[in-house]
Each structure stands twice: as C-alpha cells, then as structure tokens.
Design an enzyme around this catalytic site. Sequence first.
Site, PDB file in Angstrom:
ATOM      1  N   LYS A  79     -27.980  -1.369 -16.946  1.00 14.65           N
ATOM      2  CA  LYS A  79     -27.178  -1.889 -15.447  1.00 14.65           C
ATOM      3  C   LYS A  79     -27.279  -3.084 -15.389  1.00 14.65           C
ATOM      4  CE  LYS A  79     -24.991   1.016 -13.108  1.00 14.65           C
ATOM      5  NZ  LYS A  79     -24.060   2.257 -13.140  1.00 14.65           N
TER       6      LYS A  79
HETATM    7  P1  NAD Z   1     -17.929   3.190  -3.996  1.00 14.28           P
HETATM    8  O1  NAD Z   1     -18.706   1.837  -4.828  1.00 14.28           O
HETATM    9  O2  NAD Z   1     -16.641   3.331  -4.946  1.00 14.28           O
HETATM   10  O3  NAD Z   1     -17.848   4.075  -3.614  1.00 14.28           O
HETATM   11  C1  NAD Z   1     -19.218   4.612  -2.697  1.00 14.28           C
HETATM   12  C2  NAD Z   1     -19.745   5.367  -1.628  1.00 14.28           C
HETATM   13  O4  NAD Z   1     -20.886   5.809  -0.694  1.00 14.28           O
HETATM   14  C3  NAD Z   1     -18.525   4.660  -0.177  1.00 14.28           C
HETATM   15  O5  NAD Z   1     -17.436   5.617   0.516  1.00 14.28           O
HETATM   16  C4  NAD Z   1     -19.610   4.557   0.081  1.00 14.28           C
HETATM   17  O6  NAD Z   1     -19.505   4.550   2.032  1.00 14.28           O
HETATM   18  C5  NAD Z   1     -19.965   5.357   0.539  1.00 14.28           C
HETATM   19  N1  NAD Z   1     -21.368   5.185   1.047  1.00 14.28           N
HETATM   20  C6  NAD Z   1     -22.527   3.769   0.378  1.00 14.28           C
HETATM   21  N2  NAD Z   1     -23.920   4.168   1.285  1.00 14.28           N
HETATM   22  C7  NAD Z   1     -23.837   4.910   1.922  1.00 14.28           C
HETATM   23  C8  NAD Z   1     -24.542   5.661   2.472  1.00 14.28           C
HETATM   24  N3  NAD Z   1     -25.505   5.316   3.602  1.00 14.28           N
HETATM   25  N4  NAD Z   1     -24.511   7.109   3.331  1.00 14.28           N
HETATM   26  C9  NAD Z   1     -23.252   7.868   3.017  1.00 14.28           C
HETATM   27  N5  NAD Z   1     -22.503   7.149   2.360  1.00 14.28           N
HETATM   28  C10 NAD Z   1     -22.763   5.775   1.862  1.00 14.28           C
HETATM   29  O7  NAD Z   1     -18.228   3.470  -5.718  1.00 14.28           O
HETATM   30  P2  NAD Z   1     -18.894   4.881  -6.839  1.00 14.28           P
HETATM   31  O8  NAD Z   1     -18.621   3.849  -8.040  1.00 14.28           O
HETATM   32  O9  NAD Z   1     -17.628   5.937  -6.769  1.00 14.28           O
HETATM   33  O10 NAD Z   1     -19.961   5.349  -7.186  1.00 14.28           O
HETATM   34  C11 NAD Z   1     -20.556   6.337  -6.609  1.00 14.28           C
HETATM   35  C12 NAD Z   1     -22.154   6.683  -7.020  1.00 14.28           C
HETATM   36  O11 NAD Z   1     -21.154   7.453  -8.251  1.00 14.28           O
HETATM   37  C13 NAD Z   1     -23.166   5.514  -7.424  1.00 14.28           C
HETATM   38  O12 NAD Z   1     -24.268   6.295  -7.900  1.00 14.28           O
HETATM   39  C14 NAD Z   1     -22.355   5.344  -9.295  1.00 14.28           C
HETATM   40  O13 NAD Z   1     -24.062   5.082  -9.376  1.00 14.28           O
HETATM   41  C15 NAD Z   1     -22.178   6.996  -9.377  1.00 14.28           C
HETATM   42  N6  NAD Z   1     -20.999   6.677 -10.688  1.00 14.28           N
HETATM   43  C16 NAD Z   1     -20.286   6.015 -10.961  1.00 14.28           C
HETATM   44  C17 NAD Z   1     -19.128   5.593 -11.652  1.00 14.28           C
HETATM   45  C18 NAD Z   1     -18.288   5.325 -12.213  1.00 14.28           C
HETATM   46  O14 NAD Z   1     -17.201   5.138 -12.812  1.00 14.28           O
HETATM   47  N7  NAD Z   1     -17.549   4.469 -10.857  1.00 14.28           N
HETATM   48  C19 NAD Z   1     -19.775   6.617 -13.239  1.00 14.28           C
HETATM   49  C20 NAD Z   1     -21.011   7.289 -12.961  1.00 14.28           C
HETATM   50  C21 NAD Z   1     -21.875   7.500 -11.595  1.00 14.28           C
END
Ligand code: NAD
Length: 432
Positions: A118
């Site tokens: 990561k």
């Molecule tokens: P993203 O940047 O698209 O979205 C993040 C979201 O979290 C946004 O809606 C933001 O407003 C919200 N957020 C941020 N801080 C916050 C807070 N303090 N309180 C409430 N909401 C908050 O990111 P993503 O790609 O959707 O990733 C989200 C999670 O999923 C992360 O933990 C990431 O590691 C995990 N994840 C993502 C993927 C992927 O393919 N993108 C794969 C596996 C896991």
Amino acid sequence: MELAIADKITQKPAIKRNVYENVTQQFNKASDLMDLDPDIRKILATTTNEIIVHFPAIMDNGRIEMFTGYRVQHNNVLGPYKGGLRYHPAVDIDEVRALATWMTWKCAIAGIPFGGAKGGIAFDPSKHSFGEMERITRRFTYALNGNIGPEYDIPAPDVNTNSQIMAWILDTYLSSVTPQERNRSIHIVTGKPIASGGSQGRDKATGQGTVFCIEQWAKDKNFDLNNATYMIQGFGNVGSWAAKLLKPFGSKLVAVEDHTGAISNPEGIDPDKLAIYVKERKGVHGYPAAEPVDHESFFKTKADIFIPAALENQITAETAPLLNVKLVAEGANGPTDIEGDGILQEKNIDLLPDILCNGGGVIVSYFEWLQNKRSESWELEEVDERLRKKVINAYKKVKNTSQEFNTDWRTGAYIVALSSIQEVYRTRGIFP
Ligand code: NAD
C-alpha cells in the site's frame, strides 16, 4: 478532461488511532488459534520493505513544495506486491503498514497470485489544482522509481485517487522504461481508464464484491433483501457503487454520512440521484430529499445493514454501542477497531470483514493485470461472472473456517489467509 478528484476530497480526517496496532492484535488472535508455525509467524508479523520518499513538485505559483510519500510492501510470497495509493492528510507509516498487511491477507483469501502493499502521500488534495495534482503524482511515481513495476509492485486507486491518477502514473512509468519495454509494462497500475488499458467493471468492483457478499449472507440467513434497509458511511467509489448495486434488490438506503456531514430519510434515499448530487456538490451535505442528522444519530439509525465505506477506526467503543443493525459489511479497510469488534460480537451483529468483503477491487485489478499481460479485453459480463465466482468461493472458505475454528468471521478470514501462506512457506522453505 474534467477531473473527478475534487469530488473525492476529504477535509475531516478520522480520529487518529494507531491502526497498525489493530492489525497486530487481529493477527495474534488468529495465529494463536490456528497455531501458526512460529517461524512463519515471525516473517508475517513484520513488513518486508518500507519506502519513504520526500520529493518536490512545482505549484501553480511557480514555487516548490515538498511532499512525503510512502510505499510499504508487506509480503510477496504469493505473487507481486499489490495495493492502492491513498492521498490524504492522515496518511502515515503506521496506516500504510496496516493497509499493506491487510492486502496480503485479502489477496490470499481471494485466491489471487498477489502479495500485499500500500502507499500514499500525506497531503490534502482539496488544496491543489488539476495541474498540481498531475505534477505531484508524476514526481511521486518518479521518486518511487524501481520500487514499483508491473511484475513487482502494482499500485491501484484508493481514497482520493482515481483512474486519472493511475493514467498519470502509467504515463510517467512508461516514459522511464526503454521503448521496447513500454507495451509490455501497461500492467504497472490497475484501475486505469478503459481507453488506457483499464478493465470493464473495475470502477464498481469493490462495491460489487461487497454486494455479492451481502447477497450470499442474505441467502445463508434466509433474509429478504427486498425492502431491507441499509446505511452507508462514505459515498465515494466504494460506498456509492455498493448503494447503487443494492437498489435493484429493492433494498432501501436510509442514511448516509461522508466528510461533509450525515443525512437520513426513513422513506429511502435514491442512490443514483445522490451520486449525481455528490459529484456536483462534493458531498452529501444539503441533499434536499433527506434530513441532516448528526454523527451520533447517524450511528443510531435503525437499519438492517451498515456498510462502512470511508476510513479506519469508525466502529469503536464509542460508536458500536449505538448501532442498531443486523449486519456490518466492511467496504472500507479497517473500519472497526478491536473494541468495536468485541461490541459487535456481544450485540450479535454479523460481520463481513474487510479482507473478505472489499476484495472485489483487487480481484478485478487482477483481471485487469491479466488482460494487459495477454493483450485481451474482456466483456463486462465476463468480468462480473468471474468476480462473482471468486467472491463466493472466498465467502465460503471464510464461513467454513470460522465454523471449523468456532470463531468470529474476522479471525476465520485471517486463518484462511495465514493457512494458504503457511503452506507456501512450508513447501518452499527459507533461503538459503
Ligand atoms: P473515495 O475517496 O472514493 O471515498 C471516500 C469517502 O469517504 C468519501 O465519500 C468521503 O467523503 C468519505 N469520508 C472521508 N472522511 C470521512 C469521515 N471522517 N467521515 C465520514 N466519511 C468520510 O475512497 P474509496 O476508494 O471509496 O475508499 C473507501 C474505503 O474503501 C477506504 O477504506 C479504502 O481503503 C477502501 N477500499 C477501496 C477500494 C477501491 O477499489 N477504491 C478497494 C478496497 C477497499
């Protein structure tokens, strides 16, 4: 091109707890229970490589700013290191260590030939223009240099990064290899735009995997998803896709929280309409077809399913007691801390742990990587079908192992991962 980064802005970092401590405790619990070989335990208890780079980038005003970027490689015994890149002010070495370690377990559970890594940059992307984002991303890629590679360590999107960022990494990386190597190196990143070698279905893959897991859970429990209610924290890539993909089941989204606030509507919030609103307004705050609620009321929402899809350490000793749900399906990585986990168990709330539930993203990343290596391009239906099979297979392994060891699903998921890695070390041995 319109950049979607500004709509992925995160201004309010989550409360900072040492998330790597959570990983260590989860790992120790599973290792004790399964009696993991003590030598293999020593290897897996630590990361392999930790790269920290300080690099300059030119700002729009012509001045230079320095940035700190990370890439942590936990383990590559199952295959090349694989994992996302996060742009967020809260990124630090412990967070990246934790996320890299979870990637190792996630790939092992999904049965894909990748190890765990990561990375990220500790900064607030909302404070930077499109041009600055490009220069920061390209200089970070240059700074990582030989530490990433299409057969060695393959980045992907995570919080506040997207296919545009991947395209810049791809272009910068390809510019640094010999002309003969260029077309053999397209798989340096996954989550690319489709036109630049991305896969159909990668954008929705993590949300899709989460929904496949929820579907399987519902089947097992004889639970009808039609008219079921769900709440989501985080309405970015993972959260918005999970919401949109649950809609056809007839399930009702009743509350959403993101970095701009929380909203609720017991009659249901249309995920497609909310996604359009969030794209324009950069957050759920002010959405007209719902009422604003505070953080505590959001957590108290009565719903069948809670999908955390934002940051780590959200379900804690303070918030877990408030939850009024049957299932927590972890779209985010590490949303539940150790105390939160204990409270969910006491309250008999079912859990689909992150390393199972959000594995869809890395599974389709693997498909993208394979397509690039084979110069192929698969139809969406093919991607979805292959994803479904892998997710269901992983779900069954975790379910059966949790039953076999009479333990919770997170520990069961760890045991699935650790057993398959242990098997490889046992047969290969340790050099020399
Ligand atoms: P993203 O940047 O698209 O979205 C993040 C979201 O979290 C946004 O809606 C933001 O407003 C919200 N957020 C941020 N801080 C916050 C807070 N303090 N309180 C409430 N909401 C908050 O990111 P993503 O790609 O959707 O990733 C989200 C999670 O999923 C992360 O933990 C990431 O590691 C995990 N994840 C993502 C993927 C992927 O393919 N993108 C794969 C596996 C896991």
